[in-house]
Scaffold this motif. Structure first.
Motif, PDB file in Angstrom:
ATOM      1  N   LEU A 163     -11.943 -31.148  35.225  1.00  0.00           N
ATOM      2  CA  LEU A 163     -12.548 -31.896  34.130  1.00  0.00           C
ATOM      3  C   LEU A 163     -13.636 -32.332  34.075  1.00  0.00           C
ATOM      4  CD1 LEU A 163     -10.031 -34.523  35.701  1.00  0.00           C
ATOM      5  CD2 LEU A 163      -9.621 -33.438  33.835  1.00  0.00           C
ATOM      6  N   GLY A 164     -14.774 -31.377  34.908  1.00  0.00           N
ATOM      7  CA  GLY A 164     -16.127 -30.723  34.912  1.00  0.00           C
ATOM      8  C   GLY A 164     -16.936 -30.391  33.626  1.00  0.00           C
ATOM      9  N   ARG A 165     -18.114 -30.949  33.729  1.00  0.00           N
ATOM     10  CA  ARG A 165     -19.126 -30.459  33.013  1.00  0.00           C
ATOM     11  C   ARG A 165     -20.200 -30.619  33.213  1.00  0.00           C
ATOM     12  NH1 ARG A 165     -21.608 -34.160  29.594  1.00  0.00           N
ATOM     13  NH2 ARG A 165     -21.582 -32.664  28.121  1.00  0.00           N
ATOM     14  N   ASP A 166     -20.875 -29.812  33.387  1.00  0.00           N
ATOM     15  CA  ASP A 166     -22.796 -30.584  33.743  1.00  0.00           C
ATOM     16  C   ASP A 166     -23.015 -31.116  33.551  1.00  0.00           C
ATOM     17  OD1 ASP A 166     -25.401 -30.333  34.026  1.00  0.00           O
ATOM     18  OD2 ASP A 166     -25.676 -28.235  33.616  1.00  0.00           O
ATOM     19  N   ALA A 167     -23.692 -32.428  34.038  1.00  0.00           N
ATOM     20  CA  ALA A 167     -23.670 -33.978  33.584  1.00  0.00           C
ATOM     21  C   ALA A 167     -24.808 -33.928  32.678  1.00  0.00           C
ATOM     22  CB  ALA A 167     -24.109 -35.089  34.654  1.00  0.00           C
ATOM     23  N   SER A 168     -25.869 -32.633  32.520  1.00  0.00           N
ATOM     24  CA  SER A 168     -27.031 -32.695  31.815  1.00  0.00           C
ATOM     25  C   SER A 168     -26.546 -32.297  30.265  1.00  0.00           C
ATOM     26  CB  SER A 168     -27.725 -31.337  31.927  1.00  0.00           C
ATOM     27  OG  SER A 168     -27.516 -30.735  32.192  1.00  0.00           O
ATOM     28  N   ARG A 169     -25.159 -32.263  30.352  1.00  0.00           N
ATOM     29  CA  ARG A 169     -25.286 -32.317  28.433  1.00  0.00           C
ATOM     30  C   ARG A 169     -24.621 -32.919  27.747  1.00  0.00           C
ATOM     31  NH1 ARG A 169     -20.036 -28.436  29.304  1.00  0.00           N
ATOM     32  NH2 ARG A 169     -19.400 -28.532  27.484  1.00  0.00           N
ATOM     33  N   ILE A 170     -25.916 -32.794  26.754  1.00  0.00           N
ATOM     34  CA  ILE A 170     -25.301 -33.812  25.547  1.00  0.00           C
ATOM     35  C   ILE A 170     -24.148 -34.312  25.656  1.00  0.00           C
ATOM     36  CG2 ILE A 170     -25.822 -35.282  23.520  1.00  0.00           C
ATOM     37  CD1 ILE A 170     -28.726 -32.970  24.134  1.00  0.00           C
ATOM     38  N   ASN A 171     -23.319 -35.981  24.977  1.00  0.00           N
ATOM     39  CA  ASN A 171     -21.942 -36.144  25.192  1.00  0.00           C
ATOM     40  C   ASN A 171     -22.062 -36.432  23.506  1.00  0.00           C
ATOM     41  OD1 ASN A 171     -21.133 -36.239  27.425  1.00  0.00           O
ATOM     42  ND2 ASN A 171     -21.017 -38.918  27.685  1.00  0.00           N
ATOM     43  N   ASN A 172     -21.237 -35.272  22.734  1.00  0.00           N
ATOM     44  CA  ASN A 172     -20.691 -35.347  21.458  1.00  0.00           C
ATOM     45  C   ASN A 172     -19.610 -35.804  20.990  1.00  0.00           C
ATOM     46  OD1 ASN A 172     -23.495 -33.582  20.865  1.00  0.00           O
ATOM     47  ND2 ASN A 172     -22.216 -32.652  21.127  1.00  0.00           N
ATOM     48  N   PRO A 173     -19.303 -36.456  19.855  1.00  0.00           N
ATOM     49  CA  PRO A 173     -18.151 -37.494  19.710  1.00  0.00           C
ATOM     50  C   PRO A 173     -17.132 -36.210  19.622  1.00  0.00           C
ATOM     51  CG  PRO A 173     -19.446 -38.112  17.983  1.00  0.00           C
ATOM     52  CD  PRO A 173     -20.422 -37.044  18.545  1.00  0.00           C
ATOM     53  N   ILE A 174     -15.889 -36.934  19.950  1.00  0.00           N
ATOM     54  CA  ILE A 174     -15.554 -36.018  20.389  1.00  0.00           C
ATOM     55  C   ILE A 174     -13.693 -36.271  18.988  1.00  0.00           C
ATOM     56  CG2 ILE A 174     -12.827 -35.448  21.366  1.00  0.00           C
ATOM     57  CD1 ILE A 174     -14.550 -34.918  23.740  1.00  0.00           C
ATOM     58  N   THR A 175     -13.777 -34.990  18.459  1.00  0.00           N
ATOM     59  CA  THR A 175     -12.472 -35.797  17.748  1.00  0.00           C
ATOM     60  C   THR A 175     -11.315 -35.539  17.676  1.00  0.00           C
ATOM     61  OG1 THR A 175     -13.093 -33.995  15.826  1.00  0.00           O
ATOM     62  CG2 THR A 175     -14.143 -36.248  15.409  1.00  0.00           C
ATOM     63  N   ALA A 176     -10.559 -34.382  18.094  1.00  0.00           N
ATOM     64  CA  ALA A 176      -9.923 -34.111  18.871  1.00  0.00           C
ATOM     65  C   ALA A 176      -9.136 -35.227  19.722  1.00  0.00           C
ATOM     66  CB  ALA A 176      -9.511 -32.842  19.485  1.00  0.00           C
ATOM     67  N   LYS A 177      -7.493 -35.507  19.274  1.00  0.00           N
ATOM     68  CA  LYS A 177      -6.870 -35.926  20.359  1.00  0.00           C
ATOM     69  C   LYS A 177      -6.935 -35.317  21.909  1.00  0.00           C
ATOM     70  CE  LYS A 177      -4.054 -39.148  17.069  1.00  0.00           C
ATOM     71  NZ  LYS A 177      -5.524 -38.725  15.765  1.00  0.00           N
ATOM     72  N   VAL A 178      -7.307 -36.028  23.159  1.00  0.00           N
ATOM     73  CA  VAL A 178      -7.385 -35.583  24.233  1.00  0.00           C
ATOM     74  C   VAL A 178      -5.726 -36.244  24.833  1.00  0.00           C
ATOM     75  CG1 VAL A 178      -8.197 -35.212  26.503  1.00  0.00           C
ATOM     76  CG2 VAL A 178      -9.395 -35.484  24.531  1.00  0.00           C
ATOM     77  N   LEU A 179      -4.958 -34.992  25.352  1.00  0.00           N
ATOM     78  CA  LEU A 179      -4.062 -35.114  26.880  1.00  0.00           C
ATOM     79  C   LEU A 179      -4.142 -34.497  27.993  1.00  0.00           C
ATOM     80  CD1 LEU A 179      -1.273 -36.932  27.583  1.00  0.00           C
ATOM     81  CD2 LEU A 179      -0.099 -34.501  26.139  1.00  0.00           C
ATOM     82  N   VAL A 180      -4.180 -34.861  28.830  1.00  0.00           N
ATOM     83  CA  VAL A 180      -4.448 -34.873  30.322  1.00  0.00           C
ATOM     84  C   VAL A 180      -3.616 -34.682  30.709  1.00  0.00           C
ATOM     85  CG1 VAL A 180      -5.872 -34.259  32.321  1.00  0.00           C
ATOM     86  CG2 VAL A 180      -6.673 -34.906  29.980  1.00  0.00           C
ATOM     87  N   LEU A 181      -2.624 -33.731  31.464  1.00  0.00           N
ATOM     88  CA  LEU A 181      -1.628 -34.147  32.589  1.00  0.00           C
ATOM     89  C   LEU A 181      -1.940 -33.318  33.826  1.00  0.00           C
ATOM     90  CD1 LEU A 181       0.775 -32.705  30.144  1.00  0.00           C
ATOM     91  CD2 LEU A 181       0.239 -34.783  30.098  1.00  0.00           C
TER      92      LEU A 181
END
Length: 256
Positions: A163-181
């Protein structure tokens, strides 16, 4: 010995027959040759929904192939992506870790390989406005990257993915629905990473859902992962069945 040979031959024939409907697709990223797998739905659908499958860290495996075959029987176009490319397929966990690590640290390259696979799914007949991306482990990380990149998809499903990502990256709006299992006992994904991911979903105003499965660790959907939870990765039949059913309801919700 003779009986063993007959059994092995039977398994080989069964395996070949089970995946006979999967079509090898050669495509490229510049000079890099890529080898994906495509399958059309068993029954036609006017809306041509498509599912892109991102495999785990060792590349295209039996689990990914089985998923594609099952999805085609459910009425979906399916394409299994080749992220690494010809000549780069890992044969050990060390090699797999190195390859997966490269794309996690070079997300633009990961995005490009995912997009190229999406293009192949559309080329095979899937409606470009009716696509979901699913992925396992490393591929589960990839589906989140597809959502973060704003790719033209309706939703993503991550099975026991990072689930991780580089914290320095800019958060862009996420339009796709997300399901994490997610496996409730998955030690490969620390609590801090889970918390950061959930905050990211809030910050990006995403439509997201995260489900935990009891007594489940990493790779809980893959029968080839064994059954020893103490190793950190193991198959859990109940969690595998429940997560697949949840994915099915998600697909029905987000695809036209």
């Amino acid at each position: 010995m003779k009986n063993t040979l007959f059994i092995l031959l039977g398994l080989l024939l069964f395996s070949n027959g089970a995946f006979a409907q999967l079509k090898a697709v050669k495509y490229t990223d510049g000079n890099q040759k890529l080898n994906g797998l495509s399958v059309a739905p068993k029954k036609g659908n006017k809306t041509n929904p498509g599912i892109l499958i991102l495999p785990a860290w060792k590349g295209i495996d039996t689990h990914a192939k089985e998923s594609a075959a099952k999805l085609s029987k459910m009425g979906y176009y399916a394409f299994v992506a080749d992220i690494y490319g010809e000549g780069n397929y890992p044969t050990t966990t060390q090699e797999a870790g190195k390859q997966a690590g490269f794309y996690k640290n070079n997300v633009a390259d990961y995005h490009r390989r995912i997009q190229l696979a999406l293009d192949q799914l559309v080329k095979a007949g899937a409606n470009p406005n009716n696509i979901v991306v699913i992925g396992y482990c490393f591929g589960g990380t990839g589906v989140l990257e597809a959502a973060r990149a704003g790719m033209k998809i309706q939703g993503v499903v991550s099975f026991h993915g990072g689930l991780g990502r580089d914290a320095s990256r800019i958060n862009n709006p996420i339009t796709a629905k997300v399901l994490v299992l997610h496996g409730a006992d998955d030690t490969y994904v620390p609590a801090t990473e889970v918390a950061a991911f959930q905050q990211e979903m809030r910050d990006t105003k995403a439509d997201w859902e995260m489900i935990y499965y009891a007594n489940s660790v990493h790779a809980f959907t893959d029968p080839e992962a064994g059954n020893d939870n103490s190793k950190g990765a193991a198959y859990n039949e109940q969690a595998a069945k429940r997560s697949w059913e949840r994915m099915n309801s998600f697909l029905k919700e987000v695809l036209k």
